[in-house]
Design an enzyme around this catalytic site. Structure first.
Site, PDB file in Angstrom:
ATOM      1  N   TYR A  66       0.860  -1.187   0.000  1.00 51.35           N
ATOM      2  CA  TYR A  66       0.000   0.000   0.000  1.00 51.35           C
ATOM      3  C   TYR A  66       0.896   1.237   0.000  1.00 51.35           C
ATOM      4  O   TYR A  66       1.239   1.778   1.055  1.00 51.35           O
ATOM      5  CB  TYR A  66      -0.886   0.026   1.246  1.00 51.35           C
ATOM      6  N   PHE A  74     -13.749  -4.373   0.392  1.00 46.07           N
ATOM      7  CA  PHE A  74     -14.654  -3.763  -0.578  1.00 46.07           C
ATOM      8  C   PHE A  74     -16.111  -3.891  -0.153  1.00 46.07           C
ATOM      9  O   PHE A  74     -17.016  -3.984  -0.994  1.00 46.07           O
ATOM     10  CB  PHE A  74     -14.457  -4.338  -1.985  1.00 46.07           C
ATOM     11  N   GLY A 131     -17.877  -2.428  -3.188  1.00 45.24           N
ATOM     12  CA  GLY A 131     -18.521  -3.452  -3.998  1.00 45.24           C
ATOM     13  C   GLY A 131     -17.765  -3.699  -5.281  1.00 45.24           C
ATOM     14  O   GLY A 131     -16.539  -3.837  -5.289  1.00 45.24           O
TER      15      GLY A 131
END
Length: 304
Positions: free
Chosen positions: A71, A220, A224
């Site tokens: 990240y 998510f 989504g």
């Protein structure tokens, strides 16, 4: 009662990752580094704002942070932001990372061989300034759905035995791969993509984790199908209707529905915005009716 008001991340209760107790509403660090994660250039974030969001999360009662050495953007590393903001770390803070994927200094992706996992774990340790990692997830490639995890997970189990890792989890796995991993070493969590509009087939694995006492940690849950790009500008009418009924945002309803799937389900919504953080954490106090949970459970599910 006052603790719930002052530290709203406690409102949804707790679960255990091995011998570590965490509040069910946690925080995902992916979006701290700015822009669309892993996009060209990676965007740019405000360092002070990002560290302030991390400190605010802890003040709100978050004691479970999900991160990874990969990240990072051109100017920001999520792990280093966590270190800057929170070290020396609170005694109850659990930091979960993940290995197997990696990115080189130019941002290009690569996948570790089993013998390279130690280097990835040590990279996380250096960036976080820790002597061991609380939980490490073996994050499988999407293309690995029918392949064995034994060699890679066995290498992680050796790092656990060596004291570099306290507990192990798996991510992007099938039920068969979970069983294979559990035959090698204890698994405390499964981290898969899951949301209101996720394929219904994932529900079976979520239930299996509950039966086994394993935490199920969706990523998510808000975005989504938008995944790294984030939630879309529009939402399903069922989500919007429930949101109106509760005076809540669609994102809050998505999180509340996720948490309603079982006491073993944890949430790790991520954001770099203080307002969104407060809203995400507050979703842990929302209580949906059985009818609302069932209604939302039909969104986007044609496969049962």
């Amino acid at each position: 009662m006052s603790d719930t008001r002052d530290r709203p991340a406690t409102a949804a209760g707790t679960w255990r990752l091995g011998d570590l107790t965490v509040n069910r509403v946690g925080f995902g660090a992916m979006r701290l580094t700015g822009g669309v994660p892993f996009g060209p250039g990676g965007g740019r974030s405000d360092r002070e704002k990002s560290t302030a969001v991390l400190r605010q999360a802890v003040e709100l009662g978050v004691n479970h942070i999900d991160t990874a050495a990969f990240y990072f953007s051109a100017t920001r590393s999520a792990n280093e932001l966590i270190n800057t903001a929170l070290a020396p770390y609170p005694d109850d803070l659990v930091i979960t990372s993940k290995v197997w994927p990696g990115r080189d200094t130019s941002g290009e992706w690569w996948w570790a061989e089993p013998g390279q996992l130690r280097g990835q774990v040590e990279e996380n340790l250096r960036q976080l300034g820790r002597d061991h990692l609380d939980v490490v997830n073996l994050r499988l490639p999407q293309s690995w759905a029918t392949r064995s995890v034994a060699e890679h997970f066995g290498a992680l189990a050796e790092l656990r035995d060596a004291g570099l890792v306290r507990h192990l989890g798996v991510s992007n796995v099938t039920s068969e791969q979970l069983a294979e991993a559990r035959a090698i070493a204890p698994v405390v969590c499964v981290q898969n993509s899951y949301s209101v509009d996720a394929p219904g087939a994932e529900q079976k694995l979520l239930r299996e984790c509950g039966d086994l006492g394993i935490a199920y940690v969706p990523f998510f849950a808000i975005a989504g199908s938008g995944r790294e790009s984030g939630a879309g500008a529009t939402d399903d009418e069922a989500v919007l209707a429930v949101a109106r009924a509760h005076g809540a945002s669609p994102a809050q309803i998505r999180l509340a529905w996720t948490l309603a799937q079982g006491p073993h389900v944890l949430a790790i919504p991520g954001t770099s915005d203080p307002k969104h953080l407060a809203e995400n954490v507050a979703a842990g106090a929302l209580r949906l009716s059985d009818e609302e949970v069932a209604r939302l459970g039909t969104v986007g599910r044609a496969d049962g």
